[in-house]
Design a protein around this motif. Sequence first.
Motif, short mmCIF file in Angstrom:
data_model
loop_
_atom_site.label_atom_id
_atom_site.label_comp_id
_atom_site.label_asym_id
_atom_site.label_seq_id
_atom_site.Cartn_x
_atom_site.Cartn_y
_atom_site.Cartn_z
N PHE A 99 21.86 8.84 -2.31
CA PHE A 99 20.62 8.07 -2.32
C PHE A 99 19.51 8.85 -3.03
CE2 PHE A 99 16.48 7.32 -0.41
CZ PHE A 99 16.32 5.96 -0.59
N SER B 182 18.26 7.72 -6.87
CA SER B 182 16.91 7.14 -6.98
C SER B 182 16.04 7.97 -7.92
CB SER B 182 16.26 7.05 -5.59
OG SER B 182 16.17 8.32 -4.97
N GLY C 159 25.08 4.68 -0.70
CA GLY C 159 23.91 5.50 -1.00
C GLY C 159 23.50 5.38 -2.46
N THR C 160 24.49 5.31 -3.37
CA THR C 160 24.19 5.11 -4.79
C THR C 160 23.49 3.78 -5.01
OG1 THR C 160 26.11 6.43 -5.45
CG2 THR C 160 25.24 4.89 -7.08
N LEU D 281 21.77 1.95 -2.84
CA LEU D 281 20.42 1.97 -2.27
C LEU D 281 19.46 2.76 -3.15
CD1 LEU D 281 21.34 2.54 1.50
CD2 LEU D 281 20.28 0.49 0.53
N GLY D 282 19.94 3.88 -3.71
CA GLY D 282 19.09 4.67 -4.59
C GLY D 282 18.69 3.90 -5.84
N ILE E 118 16.47 5.38 5.09
CA ILE E 118 17.59 6.12 5.67
C ILE E 118 17.38 6.46 7.13
CG2 ILE E 118 19.01 8.19 5.49
CD1 ILE E 118 19.44 6.21 3.23
#
Length: 245
Positions: free
Chosen positions: A66, A70, A144-145, A147-148, A169
Amino acid sequence: MNLHRTLATAARVLRQLRHDPRSIALMILVPCVMLLLLRYVFDGSPDTFDSIGASLLGIFPLITMFLVTSIATLRERTSGTLERLLAMPLGKGDLIAGYALAFGTLAVVQSALATGLSLWVLGLDVTGSAWLLLLVALLDALLGTALGLFVSAFASSEFQAVQFMPAVIFPQLLLCGLFTPRDQMQPALEAVSNVLPMSYAVDGMTEVLRHPDLTGDFVRDAVIVAGCALLVLALGAATLRRRTP
């Protein structure tokens, strides 16, 4: 979407990351280091490490992917790279899919290293298959990727991108069932936890920890985490901006 353009985007991102050893170290090594520290924090209580180590095997990769994704995506936008790319015959879907494929490739390496370290070096004792454990760790890293990539559209600086971590998170970390079973939470908080993807990531790891065979609950949890990642990627493509105001 065009497969050739997506693959070309992924290759470009990987070439850039090759010249950024700090980001690679953050993505690949930090989850392993955190798991190593966790193991020796509970050196006198290996059962405690077994009970929470599997869950954190999924959570650590999610958090690191994440952060790196991001910040890296925001850096592309603030430098004008995204604007130049989108001026070409390259759709937003191609761009997001390319980024997801590039970081997903690193997520595979990260998850494999963290899972191997946990099982065969640190002695994490799970009842189920190591392959199922690896699958959930990989899905968490991909989540996580996603969401980032999604939150980077709402940040105008790298500092703001990092500030999204407490908002995105930390609530999931508190409500995912890591600290207390979700069915023992206050009913309103339990209802919120039921719609958070990290809850199902932890549930999936718990299924592998307790059951020797593939269960229906594990399949449900894995499908939900994968579906959330795809949904967030679609939202990321829809909200992608060419430049930072």
